[in-house]
Design an enzyme around this catalytic site. Structure first.
Site, mmCIF file in Angstrom:
data_model
loop_
_atom_site.group_PDB
_atom_site.id
_atom_site.type_symbol
_atom_site.label_atom_id
_atom_site.label_comp_id
_atom_site.label_asym_id
_atom_site.label_seq_id
_atom_site.Cartn_x
_atom_site.Cartn_y
_atom_site.Cartn_z
ATOM 1 N N LYS A 1 0.850 -1.203 0.000
ATOM 2 C CA LYS A 1 0.000 0.000 0.000
ATOM 3 C C LYS A 1 0.886 1.254 0.000
ATOM 4 C CE LYS A 1 -3.678 -2.487 2.413
ATOM 5 N NZ LYS A 1 -4.235 -2.907 3.706
ATOM 6 N N GLN B 1 -4.684 -1.575 10.059
ATOM 7 C CA GLN B 1 -4.397 -2.864 9.418
ATOM 8 C C GLN B 1 -4.908 -4.012 10.289
ATOM 9 O OE1 GLN B 1 -3.070 -3.395 6.265
ATOM 10 N NE2 GLN B 1 -3.601 -5.525 6.674
ATOM 11 N N ASP C 1 -11.173 2.759 4.491
ATOM 12 C CA ASP C 1 -11.397 1.321 4.315
ATOM 13 C C ASP C 1 -12.895 1.035 4.164
ATOM 14 O OD1 ASP C 1 -9.367 -0.493 4.019
ATOM 15 O OD2 ASP C 1 -8.891 -0.607 6.158
#
Ligand code: NAP
Length: 300
Positions: free
Chosen positions: A56, A100, A123
């Site tokens: 990412k 994460q 997200d």
């Protein structure tokens, strides 16, 4: 029956065309002195999580965007982590925040995700954003399901009017994808069946699929006898199977890919299918978040 030449739905070309499409939006933000910026919260030292965060970060850097990782030991308490999220919510340098997953077992992931400001939730996991998606007015669409839609569009795999069967009901993949495919909009309008460990006779459902999406985390769960010829398959699975290579493992999907060649109409490879799109959609959502800061529409 004549053998079908199975189309490999590679994610990279789709990701590259998305990055090109984002370029004018990024340039327009830069002229306003806004550089889209993501804060990544990484807890512990799970090798797979580190690998995902690395890819990412590389994508952001390559496009001249900011991605800063905040790394904490697995021993961080839930309250301390909530304090970190509060600080990032209030920090105007960051347009997006990504926590994460998975978090260490002692931490309640739902509580942490709920703490992220919905406007910075790139997200798309906050209940506010999942609710918007469910009601057909998406703001930030979770990256993996969004990436799957983009792959289907890019390769002109039809969705509307078809029977889509999803294996897996996680909040990250299965459930949001269910909404996206079933909603009454130009990218959906499918009839959707969702399967899970409570499903009796999984094959009975997978065999009915025109479009099969598998996100179970079970290597090789779907075999050739479980699908009908001509099916389109999206394999979301990303499983590490130990082998005697230098790395000590290889990545495999949830679908017995080699068995599908000549049977499926199309299949996303693992790796190289859905994975690159998950990263690309994170970039997309962070650009949209920066546009919202700048007073724009931040279109999903
Ligand atoms: P998850 O939270 O573990 O959910 C797995 C889902 O599959 C659950 O709903 C589970 O049912 C269902 N399931 C498991 N075994 C099954 C079986 N034998 N039959 C039917 N259903 C079964 O996983 P996830 O986060 O959605 O991820 C799924 C996979 O996708 C993993 O391999 C993950 O690494 C991968 N992934 C890849 C990307 C990418 O970018 N490529 C992104 C996200 C995830 P229950 O609900 O009944 O337990």
């Amino acid at each position: 029956m004549a053998q079908i030449e199975t189309l490999s739905l590679l994610g990279k070309p789709v990701a590259e065309s998305l990055y090109s499409a984002l370029q004018p939006r990024i340039s327009s933000l830069l002229t306003k002195n806004i550089t889209p910026a993501l804060a990544v919260v990484l807890v512990g030292d799970d090798p797979a999580s580190k690998l995902y965060v690395g890819s990412k970060t590389r994508a952001f850097k390559r496009l001249g965007l900011i991605s800063e990782t905040f790394n904490y030991p697995a021993t961080i308490s839930e309250d301390e982590l909530l304090g970190v999220i509060d600080k990032l919510n209030a920090d105007p340098r960051f347009h997006g925040i990504l926590v994460q997953l998975p978090l260490p077992g002692a931490i309640d992931s739902n509580r942490v995700l709920l703490r992220v400001d919905p406007l910075k939730d790139v997200d798309g996991f906050h209940p506010t954003n999942l609710g918007l998606l469910l009601s057909g007015q998406p703001r930030y669409i979770p990256c993996t399901p969004h990436g799957i839609l983009a792959i289907l569009e890019h390769y002109k795999i039809p969705v509307a009017g078809r029977h889509a069967v999803i294996v897996g009901r996680s909040n990250i993949v299965g459930k949001p994808l269910m909404a996206l495919l079933a909603n009454k909009w130009e990218r959906g309008n499918a009839t959707v069946t969702i399967c899970h460990t409570g499903t009796t006779d999984l094959a009975q459902y997978t065999r009915q699929a025109d479009l099969l999406v598998v996100a179970s985390g079970r290597p090789g769960l779907i075999t050739a006898d479980m699908v009908r010829p001509g099916v389109d398959i999206v394999d979301v699975g990303m499983n590490r199977v130990p082998d005697d290579s230098e790395k000590g493992y290889r990545l495999v999907g949830d679908v017995a890919a080699e068995e599908m060649l000549g049977r499926a109409h199309s299949l996303t490879p693992v790796p190289g299918g859905v994975g690159p799109m998950t990263v690309a959609m994170l970039v997309h959502n962070t650009v949209a978040a920066a546009e919202l800061t700048a007073g724009g529409s931040g279109s999903a």
